[in-house]
Design a protein around this motif. Structure first.
Motif, PDB file in Angstrom:
ATOM      1  N   ALA A   1      -2.435  11.623   7.699  1.00  0.00           N
ATOM      2  CA  ALA A   1      -1.955  10.243   7.622  1.00  0.00           C
ATOM      3  C   ALA A   1      -2.638   9.532   6.458  1.00  0.00           C
ATOM      4  N   PRO A   2      -1.891   8.662   5.772  1.00  0.00           N
ATOM      5  CA  PRO A   2      -2.510   7.917   4.671  1.00  0.00           C
ATOM      6  C   PRO A   2      -3.403   6.793   5.193  1.00  0.00           C
ATOM      7  N   LYS A   3      -4.488   6.571   4.486  1.00  0.00           N
ATOM      8  CA  LYS A   3      -5.362   5.416   4.727  1.00  0.00           C
ATOM      9  C   LYS A   3      -5.534   4.758   3.374  1.00  0.00           C
ATOM     10  N   SER A   4      -5.477   3.438   3.351  1.00  0.00           N
ATOM     11  CA  SER A   4      -5.592   2.722   2.079  1.00  0.00           C
ATOM     12  C   SER A   4      -6.754   1.738   2.109  1.00  0.00           C
ATOM     13  N   LEU A   5      -7.492   1.714   1.013  1.00  0.00           N
ATOM     14  CA  LEU A   5      -8.518   0.709   0.776  1.00  0.00           C
ATOM     15  C   LEU A   5      -7.948  -0.225  -0.273  1.00  0.00           C
ATOM     16  N   VAL A   6      -7.981  -1.532  -0.004  1.00  0.00           N
ATOM     17  CA  VAL A   6      -7.375  -2.499  -0.922  1.00  0.00           C
ATOM     18  C   VAL A   6      -8.416  -3.531  -1.326  1.00  0.00           C
ATOM     19  N   LEU A   7      -8.428  -3.835  -2.620  1.00  0.00           N
ATOM     20  CA  LEU A   7      -9.316  -4.853  -3.158  1.00  0.00           C
ATOM     21  C   LEU A   7      -8.437  -5.844  -3.911  1.00  0.00           C
ATOM     22  N   VAL A   8      -8.578  -7.123  -3.591  1.00  0.00           N
ATOM     23  CA  VAL A   8      -7.789  -8.172  -4.248  1.00  0.00           C
ATOM     24  C   VAL A   8      -8.761  -9.071  -5.005  1.00  0.00           C
ATOM     25  N   SER A   9      -8.441  -9.333  -6.278  1.00  0.00           N
ATOM     26  CA  SER A   9      -9.329 -10.124  -7.116  1.00  0.00           C
ATOM     27  C   SER A   9      -8.522 -11.001  -8.060  1.00  0.00           C
ATOM     28  N   ARG A  10      -9.119 -12.100  -8.474  1.00  0.00           N
ATOM     29  CA  ARG A  10      -8.492 -12.931  -9.515  1.00  0.00           C
ATOM     30  C   ARG A  10      -8.884 -12.441 -10.894  1.00  0.00           C
ATOM     31  N   LEU A  11      -9.803 -11.479 -10.961  1.00  0.00           N
ATOM     32  CA  LEU A  11     -10.276 -10.940 -12.235  1.00  0.00           C
ATOM     33  C   LEU A  11      -9.643  -9.575 -12.492  1.00  0.00           C
TER      34      LEU A  11
ATOM     35  N   CYS B   1       0.818  -1.215   0.000  1.00  0.00           N
ATOM     36  CA  CYS B   1       0.000   0.000   0.000  1.00  0.00           C
ATOM     37  C   CYS B   1       0.850   1.262   0.000  1.00  0.00           C
ATOM     38  N   GLN B   2       1.950   1.245   0.723  1.00  0.00           N
ATOM     39  CA  GLN B   2       2.820   2.416   0.846  1.00  0.00           C
ATOM     40  C   GLN B   2       4.265   1.985   0.615  1.00  0.00           C
ATOM     41  N   PRO B   3       4.658   1.761  -0.639  1.00  0.00           N
ATOM     42  CA  PRO B   3       6.008   1.262  -0.907  1.00  0.00           C
ATOM     43  C   PRO B   3       7.118   2.187  -0.412  1.00  0.00           C
ATOM     44  N   SER B   4       6.832   3.478  -0.262  1.00  0.00           N
ATOM     45  CA  SER B   4       7.841   4.412   0.254  1.00  0.00           C
ATOM     46  C   SER B   4       7.818   4.486   1.774  1.00  0.00           C
ATOM     47  N   GLY B   5       6.940   3.722   2.389  1.00  0.00           N
ATOM     48  CA  GLY B   5       6.821   3.730   3.849  1.00  0.00           C
ATOM     49  C   GLY B   5       5.647   4.595   4.291  1.00  0.00           C
ATOM     50  N   TRP B   6       5.158   4.308   5.475  1.00  0.00           N
ATOM     51  CA  TRP B   6       4.037   5.055   6.046  1.00  0.00           C
ATOM     52  C   TRP B   6       4.605   6.276   6.748  1.00  0.00           C
ATOM     53  N   GLN B   7       4.159   7.449   6.323  1.00  0.00           N
ATOM     54  CA  GLN B   7       4.644   8.661   6.952  1.00  0.00           C
ATOM     55  C   GLN B   7       3.549   9.711   6.980  1.00  0.00           C
ATOM     56  N   LEU B   8       3.685  10.666   7.886  1.00  0.00           N
ATOM     57  CA  LEU B   8       2.733  11.752   8.001  1.00  0.00           C
ATOM     58  C   LEU B   8       3.150  12.888   7.078  1.00  0.00           C
TER      59      LEU B   8
END
Length: 147
Positions: free
Chosen positions: A93-103, A21-28
């Protein structure tokens, strides 16, 4: 309570998901960044593809209590201005919504996560659990299929 609007501690998520979600790291941040969206294709150990959509937005966090300016020379008799509170900078602060699908349906992912985001930030009196349940049960037509 339903748990809507509450944040789970970051340690509750698997580490690879946090890094995804945050490849650069979680930061404010001192400014609210515009929302971002991306889809990555992850391949599991069985060579099966998983499409991971990530929608990240920034939310103001509650700051600590205002601090007072320290007085110089506590014992001095000279007249000083009353100490005024120092307001800490507003942080986001970052918040992430993630959806994982096979489609592979990036636009559907964007629209679905955008809908959830809108309901959350606008504080609509709609049950997020019901909205997500409805999204999970909708049928997406095959591209070029029968109309």
């Amino acid at each position: 309570g339903s748990g809507v609007g509450r944040s789970a501690p970051l340690t509750a998520l698997p580490c690879p998901l946090l890094q995804f979600c945050q490849p650069s790291g979680w930061q404010l941040f001192t400014e609210r960044n515009p929302p971002t969206f991306f889809v990555a294709v992850l391949t599991d150990i069985n060579s099966e593809r998983h499409y991971c959509a990530c929608f990240t937005f920034w939310e103001a966090i509650e700051s600590a209590q205002p601090q007072s300016h320290p007085r110089n020379g506590e014992g001095e008799e000279e007249e000083e201005e009353p100490s005024s509170p120092v307001q800490p900078a507003q942080l986001f602060a970052p918040k992430s919504l993630v959806l994982v699908s096979r489609l592979d349906h990036a636009e559907v992912f964007r629209n679905s996560l955008g809908l959830i985001y809108t309901i959350y930030v606008d504080g609509l009196s709609v049950s997020l659990e019901n909205v997500i349940g409805n999204l999970l049960t909708c049928t997406i037509p095959i591209t070029g299929g029968a109309q």
